[in-house]
Design a protein around this motif. Structure first.
Motif, short mmCIF file in Angstrom:
data_model
loop_
_atom_site.label_atom_id
_atom_site.label_comp_id
_atom_site.label_asym_id
_atom_site.label_seq_id
_atom_site.Cartn_x
_atom_site.Cartn_y
_atom_site.Cartn_z
N SER A 107 42.82 8.04 34.04
CA SER A 107 41.10 7.80 33.90
C SER A 107 40.61 7.37 35.11
CB SER A 107 41.16 6.69 32.95
OG SER A 107 39.76 6.31 32.71
N LYS A 109 37.44 5.94 35.11
CA LYS A 109 36.48 5.03 34.61
C LYS A 109 36.29 3.83 35.36
CE LYS A 109 34.83 2.30 30.49
NZ LYS A 109 35.17 2.21 28.94
N TYR A 142 32.57 11.62 33.63
CA TYR A 142 32.20 10.66 34.67
C TYR A 142 32.06 11.65 36.21
CZ TYR A 142 34.50 7.36 31.71
OH TYR A 142 34.73 6.48 30.58
#
Length: 221
Positions: A107, A109, A142
């Motif tokens: 990820s 994030k 993202y």
């Protein structure tokens, strides 16, 4: 924090938007994938030799070269424990442009909100990699125009899958989209013909420049 660095060197960037420009490469040990065409499998072996370097030592090495483009690669650099601490150190130097090459399975994030955040060059592993089931589709949201998504294609099926994803997630309008051939597995002319057939505006064909300049198996380039 200490990071497992298997090699560090200055070369030209072989891929992406900075292709052909000088860059410092910091290669970390370890990866969570095993792609069929992996060209850095040696860096992922459990017994690979590495040097432990903390963030200040890495920064001092970068400063010693005078080069401003930084590529953090692997292996899979996002697996390095405490990577944010290193990014925080590098982000304080506004002259540096930091890219992270990541395999699409970790990820993004927690890495996008730091000051002077790095650019991501993110792979999406296509069917011939044998790793597509590991991809985090959530990562696509993202990516921005400062980032790059890279599809490494070895077959027509790969190209068709890449086109589906580009269209389905509107990637041309979100980020920079590149298609690369698996070295020795598909002709670049076939990729161009596919791009032409489907009028794939905004998609860039790229080659691994370092494999043209040097022996494809050579390290430290």
């Amino acid at each position: 924090m200490n990071y497992k660095v298997v090699e560090k060197f200055v070369s030209v960037n072989g891929e992406g938007r900075l292709s052909g420009q000088l860059a410092i490469f910091i290669r970390f040990a370890g990866c969570n994938l095993d792609c069929s065409y992996c060209d850095t499998r040696w860096a992922n072996e459990e017994n690979v030799e590495y040097t432990l370097m903390n963030e200040q030592e890495i920064y001092e090495y970068i400063q010693s070269t005078g080069v401003k483009n930084i590529t953090l690669t692997g292996g899979e650099p996002l697996l390095q424990v405490g990577l944010i601490e290193l990014l925080n150190v590098l982000s304080k130097d506004e002259d540096l442009l930091v890219e992270i090459e990541t395999n699409g399975s970790v990820s993004l994030k927690e890495f996008i909100d730091i000051t002077n955040a790095p650019r991501f060059v993110m792979d999406y592993k296509l069917p011939s990699s044998d790793m597509e089931e590991k991809m985090l589709v959530d990562n696509l949201k993202y990516l921005t125009k400062k980032d790059t998504i890279k599809f490494v294609a070895g077959t027509t099926e790969d190209l068709e899958r890449a086109k589906y994803l580009i269209d389905e997630y509107n990637l041309i309008n979100k980020t920079n989209v590149y298609i690369s051939p698996v070295f020795g597995k598909i002709e670049m002319a076939e990729i161009v013909e596919f791009m032409h057939k489907y009028t794939m505006n905004g998609v860039t064909l790229q080659v691994q420049l370092h494999k043209i300049i040097w022996d494809p198996e050579e390290r430290g380039v």
